[in-house]
Design a protein around this motif. Structure first.
Motif, PDB file in Angstrom:
ATOM      1  N   GLY A   1       0.811  -1.234   0.077  1.00  0.00           N
ATOM      2  CA  GLY A   1      -0.049   0.123  -0.159  1.00  0.00           C
ATOM      3  C   GLY A   1       0.965   1.420  -0.011  1.00  0.00           C
ATOM      4  O   GLY A   1       0.648   2.137  -0.821  1.00  0.00           O
ATOM      5  N   PRO A   2       1.819   1.409   0.916  1.00  0.00           N
ATOM      6  CA  PRO A   2       2.531   2.535   0.885  1.00  0.00           C
ATOM      7  C   PRO A   2       3.551   2.853  -0.204  1.00  0.00           C
ATOM      8  O   PRO A   2       4.042   3.905  -0.627  1.00  0.00           O
ATOM      9  CB  PRO A   2       3.131   2.652   2.183  1.00  0.00           C
ATOM     10  N   LEU A   3       3.843   1.526  -0.915  1.00  0.00           N
ATOM     11  CA  LEU A   3       4.875   1.523  -1.744  1.00  0.00           C
ATOM     12  C   LEU A   3       4.469   2.091  -3.321  1.00  0.00           C
ATOM     13  O   LEU A   3       5.087   2.756  -3.988  1.00  0.00           O
ATOM     14  CB  LEU A   3       5.613   0.271  -2.085  1.00  0.00           C
ATOM     15  N   SER A   4       2.916   1.965  -3.454  1.00  0.00           N
ATOM     16  CA  SER A   4       2.349   2.048  -4.686  1.00  0.00           C
ATOM     17  C   SER A   4       0.937   2.203  -4.636  1.00  0.00           C
ATOM     18  O   SER A   4       0.483   1.738  -3.907  1.00  0.00           O
ATOM     19  CB  SER A   4       2.867   0.936  -5.784  1.00  0.00           C
ATOM     20  N   SER A   5       0.491   3.210  -5.447  1.00  0.00           N
ATOM     21  CA  SER A   5      -0.973   3.557  -5.549  1.00  0.00           C
ATOM     22  C   SER A   5      -1.477   2.840  -6.850  1.00  0.00           C
ATOM     23  O   SER A   5      -2.539   2.841  -7.017  1.00  0.00           O
ATOM     24  CB  SER A   5      -1.230   4.839  -5.354  1.00  0.00           C
ATOM     25  N   ASP A   6      -0.882   2.053  -7.638  1.00  0.00           N
ATOM     26  CA  ASP A   6      -1.341   1.486  -8.818  1.00  0.00           C
ATOM     27  C   ASP A   6      -2.178   0.126  -8.588  1.00  0.00           C
ATOM     28  O   ASP A   6      -1.785  -0.649  -7.818  1.00  0.00           O
ATOM     29  CB  ASP A   6      -0.009   0.889  -9.727  1.00  0.00           C
ATOM     30  N   VAL A   7      -3.270   0.248  -8.839  1.00  0.00           N
ATOM     31  CA  VAL A   7      -4.544  -0.568  -8.611  1.00  0.00           C
ATOM     32  C   VAL A   7      -4.052  -1.875  -9.169  1.00  0.00           C
ATOM     33  O   VAL A   7      -4.425  -3.011  -8.638  1.00  0.00           O
ATOM     34  CB  VAL A   7      -5.916  -0.176  -9.118  1.00  0.00           C
ATOM     35  N   ALA A   8      -3.390  -1.854 -10.400  1.00  0.00           N
ATOM     36  CA  ALA A   8      -2.965  -3.366 -10.961  1.00  0.00           C
ATOM     37  C   ALA A   8      -2.252  -4.124 -10.168  1.00  0.00           C
ATOM     38  O   ALA A   8      -2.150  -5.344  -9.851  1.00  0.00           O
ATOM     39  CB  ALA A   8      -2.643  -3.066 -12.405  1.00  0.00           C
ATOM     40  N   PHE A   9      -1.180  -3.146  -9.461  1.00  0.00           N
ATOM     41  CA  PHE A   9      -0.165  -3.918  -8.618  1.00  0.00           C
ATOM     42  C   PHE A   9      -0.939  -4.398  -7.470  1.00  0.00           C
ATOM     43  O   PHE A   9      -0.570  -5.550  -7.047  1.00  0.00           O
ATOM     44  CB  PHE A   9       0.885  -2.893  -8.002  1.00  0.00           C
ATOM     45  N   ARG A  10      -1.888  -3.715  -6.915  1.00  0.00           N
ATOM     46  CA  ARG A  10      -2.544  -4.182  -5.746  1.00  0.00           C
ATOM     47  C   ARG A  10      -3.506  -5.322  -5.937  1.00  0.00           C
ATOM     48  O   ARG A  10      -3.599  -6.371  -5.271  1.00  0.00           O
ATOM     49  CB  ARG A  10      -3.477  -2.920  -5.050  1.00  0.00           C
ATOM     50  N   LEU A  11      -4.165  -5.381  -6.928  1.00  0.00           N
ATOM     51  CA  LEU A  11      -4.997  -6.380  -7.516  1.00  0.00           C
ATOM     52  C   LEU A  11      -4.249  -7.781  -7.780  1.00  0.00           C
ATOM     53  O   LEU A  11      -4.595  -8.940  -7.672  1.00  0.00           O
ATOM     54  CB  LEU A  11      -5.962  -5.953  -8.645  1.00  0.00           C
TER      55      LEU A  11
ATOM     56  N   ALA B   1     -10.760 -21.389 -12.985  1.00  0.00           N
ATOM     57  CA  ALA B   1     -11.842 -20.550 -12.195  1.00  0.00           C
ATOM     58  C   ALA B   1     -11.286 -19.174 -12.016  1.00  0.00           C
ATOM     59  O   ALA B   1     -11.953 -18.060 -12.278  1.00  0.00           O
ATOM     60  CB  ALA B   1     -11.889 -21.095 -10.726  1.00  0.00           C
ATOM     61  N   LEU B   2      -9.961 -19.133 -11.746  1.00  0.00           N
ATOM     62  CA  LEU B   2      -9.312 -17.821 -11.732  1.00  0.00           C
ATOM     63  C   LEU B   2      -9.383 -17.146 -12.940  1.00  0.00           C
ATOM     64  O   LEU B   2      -9.716 -16.041 -13.257  1.00  0.00           O
ATOM     65  CB  LEU B   2      -7.834 -17.739 -11.362  1.00  0.00           C
ATOM     66  N   ALA B   3      -8.768 -17.817 -14.203  1.00  0.00           N
ATOM     67  CA  ALA B   3      -9.021 -17.214 -15.613  1.00  0.00           C
ATOM     68  C   ALA B   3     -10.392 -16.783 -15.734  1.00  0.00           C
ATOM     69  O   ALA B   3     -10.613 -15.767 -16.580  1.00  0.00           O
ATOM     70  CB  ALA B   3      -8.504 -18.406 -16.266  1.00  0.00           C
ATOM     71  N   GLU B   4     -11.333 -17.651 -15.550  1.00  0.00           N
ATOM     72  CA  GLU B   4     -12.677 -17.038 -15.678  1.00  0.00           C
ATOM     73  C   GLU B   4     -13.139 -16.034 -14.989  1.00  0.00           C
ATOM     74  O   GLU B   4     -13.960 -15.022 -15.554  1.00  0.00           O
ATOM     75  CB  GLU B   4     -13.793 -18.397 -15.709  1.00  0.00           C
ATOM     76  N   ALA B   5     -12.591 -15.868 -13.803  1.00  0.00           N
ATOM     77  CA  ALA B   5     -13.275 -14.738 -13.045  1.00  0.00           C
ATOM     78  C   ALA B   5     -12.601 -13.516 -13.468  1.00  0.00           C
ATOM     79  O   ALA B   5     -13.100 -12.223 -13.519  1.00  0.00           O
ATOM     80  CB  ALA B   5     -12.596 -14.835 -11.651  1.00  0.00           C
ATOM     81  N   LEU B   6     -11.222 -13.588 -14.011  1.00  0.00           N
ATOM     82  CA  LEU B   6     -10.406 -12.416 -14.680  1.00  0.00           C
ATOM     83  C   LEU B   6     -11.316 -11.796 -15.913  1.00  0.00           C
ATOM     84  O   LEU B   6     -11.443 -10.706 -15.962  1.00  0.00           O
ATOM     85  CB  LEU B   6      -9.308 -12.597 -14.844  1.00  0.00           C
ATOM     86  N   VAL B   7     -11.980 -12.600 -16.581  1.00  0.00           N
ATOM     87  CA  VAL B   7     -12.541 -12.500 -17.619  1.00  0.00           C
ATOM     88  C   VAL B   7     -13.936 -11.718 -17.314  1.00  0.00           C
ATOM     89  O   VAL B   7     -14.307 -10.747 -17.973  1.00  0.00           O
ATOM     90  CB  VAL B   7     -13.036 -13.395 -18.786  1.00  0.00           C
ATOM     91  N   SER B   8     -14.682 -12.373 -16.551  1.00  0.00           N
ATOM     92  CA  SER B   8     -15.912 -12.010 -16.230  1.00  0.00           C
ATOM     93  C   SER B   8     -16.100 -10.663 -15.437  1.00  0.00           C
ATOM     94  O   SER B   8     -17.021  -9.955 -15.410  1.00  0.00           O
ATOM     95  CB  SER B   8     -16.805 -13.100 -15.261  1.00  0.00           C
ATOM     96  N   TRP B   9     -14.968 -10.115 -14.791  1.00  0.00           N
ATOM     97  CA  TRP B   9     -14.925  -9.018 -13.950  1.00  0.00           C
ATOM     98  C   TRP B   9     -14.792  -7.730 -14.909  1.00  0.00           C
ATOM     99  O   TRP B   9     -15.079  -6.734 -14.602  1.00  0.00           O
ATOM    100  CB  TRP B   9     -13.864  -9.067 -12.837  1.00  0.00           C
ATOM    101  N   ARG B  10     -14.187  -8.121 -16.090  1.00  0.00           N
ATOM    102  CA  ARG B  10     -14.097  -6.975 -17.079  1.00  0.00           C
ATOM    103  C   ARG B  10     -13.639  -5.630 -16.810  1.00  0.00           C
ATOM    104  O   ARG B  10     -13.893  -4.535 -16.752  1.00  0.00           O
ATOM    105  CB  ARG B  10     -15.636  -6.823 -17.664  1.00  0.00           C
ATOM    106  N   TRP B  11     -12.259  -5.923 -16.108  1.00  0.00           N
ATOM    107  CA  TRP B  11     -11.335  -4.833 -15.869  1.00  0.00           C
ATOM    108  C   TRP B  11     -11.061  -4.002 -16.987  1.00  0.00           C
ATOM    109  O   TRP B  11     -10.912  -4.710 -18.060  1.00  0.00           O
ATOM    110  CB  TRP B  11     -10.317  -5.159 -14.744  1.00  0.00           C
ATOM    111  N   PRO B  12     -10.644  -3.043 -16.865  1.00  0.00           N
ATOM    112  CA  PRO B  12     -10.002  -2.179 -18.021  1.00  0.00           C
ATOM    113  C   PRO B  12      -8.955  -3.030 -18.611  1.00  0.00           C
ATOM    114  O   PRO B  12      -8.064  -3.690 -17.639  1.00  0.00           O
ATOM    115  CB  PRO B  12      -9.472  -0.745 -17.483  1.00  0.00           C
ATOM    116  N   ARG B  13      -8.759  -2.946 -20.007  1.00  0.00           N
ATOM    117  CA  ARG B  13      -7.817  -3.789 -20.651  1.00  0.00           C
ATOM    118  C   ARG B  13      -6.381  -3.594 -19.981  1.00  0.00           C
ATOM    119  O   ARG B  13      -5.714  -4.792 -19.885  1.00  0.00           O
ATOM    120  CB  ARG B  13      -7.700  -3.406 -22.260  1.00  0.00           C
ATOM    121  N   GLU B  14      -5.948  -2.410 -19.890  1.00  0.00           N
ATOM    122  CA  GLU B  14      -4.544  -2.101 -19.415  1.00  0.00           C
ATOM    123  C   GLU B  14      -4.181  -2.856 -17.788  1.00  0.00           C
ATOM    124  O   GLU B  14      -3.212  -3.377 -17.681  1.00  0.00           O
ATOM    125  CB  GLU B  14      -4.149  -0.883 -19.574  1.00  0.00           C
ATOM    126  N   ILE B  15      -5.414  -2.595 -17.163  1.00  0.00           N
ATOM    127  CA  ILE B  15      -5.221  -3.098 -15.871  1.00  0.00           C
ATOM    128  C   ILE B  15      -5.106  -4.579 -15.884  1.00  0.00           C
ATOM    129  O   ILE B  15      -4.507  -5.443 -15.296  1.00  0.00           O
ATOM    130  CB  ILE B  15      -6.182  -2.698 -14.984  1.00  0.00           C
TER     131      ILE B  15
END
Length: 391
Positions: free
Chosen positions: A230-240, A252-266
């Motif tokens: 948290g104190p090292l970076s505010s980058d949400v991609a790193f935190r996720l 299951a993880l692969a399907e979850a990442l697709v279904s959550w539809r996060w922005p492409r770069e993240i």
């Protein structure tokens, strides 16, 4: 004051002259009262949305009634606009999810608070607006939203009655992308606190079944990593990525990442870090393949590694490897010292996979600090040729 507020008020005055009373609602009045910058501003007009579309070409309707809204471009920004649909402003505010979001700001600069949101802001209290059961029946996702606001509004806590009501919600019919959106937004704040609320309420496995391993020891390890990161970076991609690092890499993880539809770069950064973000016992934190990563991804790799290391000895190891990595990145801008044609010429190799293997070995030697210049790379290749170490 963020410059989005004057722009929003200017738009509201124009719409007021064309369509009748128009106000700023939701997060903008709340953040103004808290002294926080406002990124997004919502407006409410008294006229039907169709009248707005007719008056303002370029306006686009999104969603379906009764949650339909309009996106209106205005001076380089897009503002979301809802209609009061024949309700008074007070009736519209009474339907909003939380009291701290049931505030409005008129074009004349007057705050409208009919639900006690101002007092709750002063007390740092989050509670559902009116009947918690009614608000949650309208949209079960509000159970996650109240915990997300606790994670993103500093020093705010959820009142007991609202916590208990949220804990009883059934999220089975909630669209996965909406669930993923709340996780994404929580990552911009105190993500460990968000996870703590989900765990205490029993919503963690109901909302995010793929995160069920976090209920045990893996969860404690993940929380420690997130708190260090948290104190090292505010980058949400790193935190996720840090959140998901110890989750099994399965379907299951692969399907979850697709279904959550996060922005492409993240999503792309998260996937890259998950593939290589956890240091393996006995292996360096930084390998030659990382030289071909983008600088942001390399930064994420090292921050994840640092946040996951315990003890001074591991910290020193991280520091020394980071120094070698920086040296490799800075020499020749991180480009390869040799290309495939060079390797084929020195080792007399034909085109093929063997050339790629040698290039990968060269990158690993460079990342480990064994070579840093083209001359050293040539000497390394020549020594390999003399040893007969040719694929």
């Amino acid at each position: 004051m963020d410059d989005v507020i004057p722009s929003a008020l200017d738009l509201a005055r124009h719409l007021e002259g064309e369509l009748g009373p128009t106000v700023l609602v939701g997060g903008a009045p709340r953040d103004l009262l808290l002294g926080r910058s406002c990124r997004d501003v919502d407006l409410a007009v008294s006229a039907p949305l169709q009248a707005l579309v007719e008056a303002r070409p370029g306006t686009r309707l999104v969603g379906r009634p009764p949650r339909q809204s309009a996106l209106l471009p205005w001076r380089g920004r897009r503002f979301e606009i809802v209609s009061l649909q024949g309700l008074s402003l007070e009736e519209e505010l009474a339907r909003r999810d939380l009291t701290v979001n049931a505030l409005a700001l008129t074009t004349g600069g007057r705050f409208v608070d009919v639900c006690g949101g101002g007092q709750d802001l002063a007390l740092g209290r989050l509670r559902f607006n009116g009947s918690a059961r009614e608000r949650l029946s309208e949209d079960p996702l509000r159970a996650l939203r109240i915990f997300r606001f606790a994670a993103t509004l500093p020093a705010f806590s959820v009142d007991r009655a609202s916590f208990e009501a949220a804990s009883a919600v059934d999220l089975a019919s909630t669209a996965p992308d909406r669930l993923g959106g709340e996780l994404l937004r929580a990552a911009s704040g105190d993500l460990p606190l968000f996870l703590e609320h989900l765990g205490r309420s029993g919503l963690l496995e109901r909302a995010y079944p793929v995160l069920s391993p976090l209920a045990g020891d893996i969860g404690e390890k993940t929380i420690r990593r997130l708190k260090r990161l948290g104190p090292l970076s505010s980058d949400v991609a790193f935190r996720l990525a840090a959140l998901l690092l110890d989750i099994p890499r399965d379907r299951a993880l692969a399907e979850a990442l697709v279904s959550w539809r996060w922005p492409r770069e993240i999503a792309a950064t998260v996937r890259r870090l998950l593939a290589d973000g956890a240091p393996r016992p006995g292996e360096p934190l930084f390998a030659g393949r990382h030289l071909r990563w983008r600088p942001r991804e390399r930064q994420g790799l090292f921050l994840l590694a640092r946040a996951g290391l315990d003890g001074d000895a591991e910290g020193r190891r991280w520091f020394e490897e980071r120094k070698r990595a920086l040296a490799a990145e800075l020499s020749d801008g991180g480009k390869r010292l040799f290309d495939g044609l060079d390797v084929m010429a020195v080792l007399a190799l034909p085109p093929g996979r063997a050339v790629g293997q040698v290039l990968d070995d060269l990158d690993d030697a460079r990342a480990g600090g064994a070579i840093a210049t083209r001359a050293e790379a040539l000497a390394w290749l020549e020594a390999r040729k003399r040893r007969g170490d040719v694929p």
